[in-house]
Write a protein that holds these residues in place. Structure first.
Motif, short mmCIF file in Angstrom:
data_model
loop_
_atom_site.label_atom_id
_atom_site.label_comp_id
_atom_site.label_asym_id
_atom_site.label_seq_id
_atom_site.Cartn_x
_atom_site.Cartn_y
_atom_site.Cartn_z
N LYS A 43 -5.63 50.38 64.42
CA LYS A 43 -6.33 50.69 63.36
C LYS A 43 -5.34 50.53 61.95
CE LYS A 43 -10.14 53.10 65.24
NZ LYS A 43 -10.92 54.73 64.99
N VAL A 44 -4.04 49.56 62.51
CA VAL A 44 -3.70 49.83 60.76
C VAL A 44 -4.06 48.25 60.08
CG1 VAL A 44 -1.55 48.29 62.58
CG2 VAL A 44 -0.68 49.47 60.79
N ARG A 45 -3.50 48.74 59.52
CA ARG A 45 -4.10 47.03 58.60
C ARG A 45 -2.64 47.12 57.18
NH1 ARG A 45 -5.16 51.94 56.01
NH2 ARG A 45 -4.80 52.16 53.82
N HIS A 46 -2.88 45.31 56.98
CA HIS A 46 -1.84 45.05 55.48
C HIS A 46 -1.80 45.50 54.90
CE1 HIS A 46 0.33 41.69 53.45
NE2 HIS A 46 -0.80 41.91 52.45
N GLY A 47 -0.96 45.74 54.81
CA GLY A 47 -0.46 46.33 52.99
C GLY A 47 -0.30 47.73 53.18
N GLU A 48 -0.39 48.65 55.07
CA GLU A 48 -0.31 49.82 54.87
C GLU A 48 1.29 50.49 54.97
OE1 GLU A 48 -1.19 53.37 58.24
OE2 GLU A 48 -2.40 50.98 58.51
N HIS A 88 5.71 56.25 64.52
CA HIS A 88 5.29 56.75 65.61
C HIS A 88 4.48 57.34 66.23
CE1 HIS A 88 7.17 60.02 68.90
NE2 HIS A 88 6.84 61.06 68.22
N SER A 89 3.47 57.84 65.96
CA SER A 89 2.32 57.67 65.89
C SER A 89 1.73 56.84 66.61
CB SER A 89 1.06 57.84 65.04
OG SER A 89 1.14 57.43 64.29
N LEU A 90 1.41 55.41 66.13
CA LEU A 90 1.39 54.15 66.27
C LEU A 90 1.99 53.32 67.96
CD1 LEU A 90 1.64 52.02 62.90
CD2 LEU A 90 -0.69 53.01 64.40
N THR A 91 3.31 53.69 68.04
CA THR A 91 4.10 54.01 69.30
C THR A 91 3.12 54.76 70.77
OG1 THR A 91 5.92 53.66 68.18
CG2 THR A 91 6.34 53.40 70.38
N THR A 92 2.65 56.12 70.08
CA THR A 92 2.35 57.04 70.99
C THR A 92 0.84 56.54 71.52
OG1 THR A 92 3.52 58.71 70.38
CG2 THR A 92 1.27 59.28 71.82
N ILE A 93 0.31 55.81 70.59
CA ILE A 93 -1.47 55.08 70.71
C ILE A 93 -1.27 53.71 72.07
CG2 ILE A 93 -3.56 53.68 69.29
CD1 ILE A 93 -2.64 55.51 67.47
N ILE A 94 -0.52 53.28 71.90
CA ILE A 94 -0.42 52.15 73.11
C ILE A 94 0.69 53.28 73.94
CG2 ILE A 94 0.98 50.13 73.19
CD1 ILE A 94 1.91 49.60 70.77
#
Length: 759
Positions: free
Chosen positions: A118-123, A131-137
């Motif tokens: 749930k990451v979007r362009h321009g964020e 770190h949280s995105l890596t943990t989600i994967i």
């Protein structure tokens, strides 16, 4: 990460010479790329011209970090004098995401990972966010059993200043399997029983040993619930761990349990109940004294006690339990808060786009002005389902400020419940033919049924049109009629006949013995020309019956049925009982001397029963018995009026045999059992079955040891505009022409095509 920044900022402040309050002369900011200097200055808790000290500098650092716009902040004092100071702020901005790039994802699709991130362009991409995105994967792969998956994260600068490519390179590795599960602390439950109960399994010949970390936590809860069901109310998981094997390719699970004391059911007491006496409430208790105290059965008991009040209209009644322990026995004391009865203000229906509201409303058993009735609401849902026009019926209750309630029934209509077919047919017997048929079970949205059929082939012509009105004169009385003509000329003379006539009748819902009963009265008047005569029957049967080859049949049918199943097409519980009798007669003399006389009495009794098993499996059992007699010396009837046993289309269904292969006779008995499971509820089912049946000349000849057996499996599929289609793959286990369990007979395979009937 944020705490680390605060600590670093605090250490930096300590490293600066502690100074008393000084006037802030100037602020300069360096390192800005996308942020405006004026916007950054507005974030600071200090302004030029005011006096500041070390605490103000510390607050400024915190404020900038909280904005999540910077990954590094440094405040450097400059031009410091005894009374004034200037500050130089050096920042490194958090970049904006331009493109998300995923490499190496094979076990989980890129689309699925993108949905999870749930990451979007321009964020903005702070260190904490990355770190949280890596943990989600990593967690997504852990849920699939890839506990050793490596995630490499890179931020790659683009040509646009301040924008980066967020790149995840995934080394999935091998799926980790459960090699061993070790239990400790168990005394009453053996390790074998725990392994059988625990749904996460070790790898062996019958299990892949797959591991899902999130499901594993649910399985731990299920393990505790299994203890609760056996009376161990205080059971808990003391410790659990998941560790890798030495080679890193598998995992070992260690689970330590604390069973606690086992408790048994004691007595039930009720306090403050005035409207309903304790004896009536005691009857709602589903737990037996002296049995292990099961948490599930206790919840069922509490629900049942509440339903006693809800059935009397006390919707807000509450039964609050309190446990009283006597050594290993639990007594339950229910403190009752009865409240006042809930009166129904109005009953609303929604979601019916095709079906008239009246068709639904006449099936509802709760009415405005009455007290709320739980059983009436449940019966209303069941009766609306029995119409077979809706995929689902969702009830709701809306509370009103004045203490009344509104009943809401939201229905989800089935799409294309009518059946239509037209085309060209071919069979080995009939060669090419054409057909057209239409069946509209909810004609004009009024609950009426209209059907018509035309079928023409080399050896067969069939025409019919029928109509049914379920509620005549706005009463639960139905009326049906059908006009038909059939002319069948097969090479096989057993099925050659001509028939034309009309059948009409009425039905009525009954209130006695209970309101699940209904009665039906029908009359058939037809001209029958049966090309199959008595010569086609066994010699023993020819001595007991006269086959009418040409005559006018006047046949009356009276039947009584009781149906309390929950669904019309694929019931999961309940039963259907039917008993009915045919009386056939007429003398051809007044019409034509060539016409023969009909005279017979035919009775049929059947009982279907359904019971839910574990998960969504359903057990079904069916029995059917029929007999034919006459008021005179011997029955006089057409060949097709006899009981045909074998196949799937006539009275005696025994799959694995051709139609009528087992017997064509005066008496019949069949027994069938089935176990089915829904692939898609009320739409697609798989099932297995076992049938037995036979026919006999005399009632005294009936012998269950001489019933022929068939078994197999099949499926049923509900298709819009076509109806219910099914195929049964069956094997006949006995020789239909020999005694029971003939030793020299090899089971015969038969494929049966079935329409508009369940298993």
């Amino acid at each position: 990460m944020y705490r680390l920044y605060i600590i670093l900022a605090f250490l930096f402040v300590l490293s600066v010479n502690i100074f008393a309050q000084k006037k802030l002369e100037n602020i300069t900011i360096e390192g800005l790329q996308n942020e405006r200097e004026r916007a950054v200055l507005s974030m600071l808790p200090v302004i030029v011209g005011q006096s500041i000290d070390n605490k103000d500098i510390s607050r400024a650092i915190k404020q900038l970090y909280r904005s999540e716009r910077f990954r590094n902040i440094e405040i450097i004092p400059e031009n410091e004098t005894e009374n004034s100071i200037s500050l130089r702020i050096v920042v490194v901005e958090n970049p904006y995401m331009d493109v998300l790039e995923l490499r190496g994802s094979r076990r989980i699709s890129r689309n699925r990972l993108t949905e999870l991130l749930k990451v979007r362009h321009g964020e903005r991409l702070s260190d904490a966010r990355v770190h949280s995105l890596t943990t989600i994967i990593r967690n997504a792969y852990a849920d699939r059993g890839y506990l050793n998956a490596e995630i490499i994260t890179e931020l790659i600068e683009t040509k646009v200043p301040g924008f980066v490519i967020l790149k995840f390179t995934i080394n999935e590795g091998d799926r980790v399997r459960v090699e061993s599960i070790n239990f400790s602390g168990n005394v009453e439950f053996s390790e074998r029983k725990l392994r059988r109960t625990f749904k996460t399994k070790e790898r062996h010949i019958f299990s892949s040993g797959e591991f899902n970390s999130s499901v594993f936590r649910q399985h731990l809860d299920s393990l505790v619930l299994s203890y609760n069901e056996e009376g161990f109310m205080d059971a808990r998981i003391v410790r659990d761990s998941v560790r890798n094997t030495e080679d890193g390719r598998g995992i070992i699970i260690d689970i330590e349990v604390s069973e606690g004391q086992r408790f048994f059911v004691g007595d039930f007491y009720f306090l403050n109940n005035e409207i309903i006496d304790s004896e009536h409430l005691q009857a709602a208790v589903t737990m037996q004294r002296g049995r292990p105290f099961s948490r599930t059965r206790f919840l069922m008991t509490r629900q049942s006690v509440g339903n006693v009040y809800r059935n009397e209209g006390y919707l807000w009644a509450n039964a609050e339990p309190r446990y009283k322990y006597r050594n290993d026995t639990i007594d339950v004391i229910f403190t009752i808060t009865e409240g006042r009865p809930a009166i129904i203000r109005k009953v609303e229906i929604s979601g019916n786009e095709k079906t008239r509201e009246q068709v639904i409303r006449r099936e509802i058993r709760v009415f405005p002005g009455q007290k709320y009735d739980q059983s009436g609401m449940e019966r209303s849902i069941r009766d609306i389902r029995q119409l077979n026009y809706f995929d689902n019926v969702l009830p709701d209750i809306a509370m009103n400020p004045d203490g009344t309630v509104d009943m809401l029934f939201n229905v989800q209509e089935k799409e294309n419940i009518g059946q239509f077919s037209a085309g060209v047919t071919y069979s080995q017997q009939d060669r090419f033919g054409g057909n057209f048929s239409v069946s509209i079970p909810n004609f004009r949205g009024a609950g009426q049924n209209l059907d018509a059929m035309i079928e023409v082939a080399k050896g067969r012509q069939r025409y019919s049109i029928g109509f049914m009105e379920p509620w005549m004169f706005n009463t639960p009385t139905s009326f049906s009629s059908q006009i038909f003509y059939e002319d069948v000329k097969y090479t096989n003379e057993f099925y050659n006949y001509t028939r034309a006539g009309i059948e009409y009748g009425a039905g009525r819902r009954l209130k006695w013995p209970d309101d699940y009963f209904s009665a039906t009265l029908r009359h058939l008047l037809s001209y029958d020309y049966n090309r199959t005569g008595a010569a086609s029957l066994p010699s023993e049967l020819r001595d007991e019956v006269d086959i009418v080859t040409k005559g006018i049949l006047s046949r009356w049918y009276l039947g009584i049925a009781r149906n309390d199943t929950d669904y019309p097409q694929f019931p999961t519980q309940g039963s259907i009982f039917r008993i009915g009798g045919f009386i056939g007669g007429t003398n051809g003399e007044p019409f034509n001397s060539e016409l023969e006389t009909y005279s017979f009495v035919k009775g049929i009794v059947s009982y279907d029963w359904y019971l839910p098993l574990f998960w969504k499996f359903v057990l079904g059992a069916k029995t059917k018995f029929g007999m034919i007699s006459s008021f005179i010396d011997r029955p006089k009837l057409g060949y097709s009026d006899l009981f045909s046993v074998g196949g799937v289309y006539y009275d005696g269904i025994v799959r694995g045999y051709d139609e009528g292969e087992i017997s064509v006779n005066l008496n019949m008995a069949t027994v069938s059992g089935e176990i089915r499971f829904p692939i898609v509820d009320q739409q697609f089912y798989m099932g297995t079955f076992f049938d037995m049946g036979n026919g006999w000349i005399k009632y005294s000849d009936i012998d269950i040891t001489d019933m022929k057996r068939g078994t197999g499996f099949g499926f049923r599929l509900m298709l819009p505009m076509i109806g219910l289609l099914g195929f049964d793959f069956a094997w006949g286990l006995d020789n239909p022409n020999a005694n029971f369990m003939s030793s020299d007979y090899k089971p015969k395979f038969n494929l049966h095509f079935i329409m508009n009937r369940g298993f």
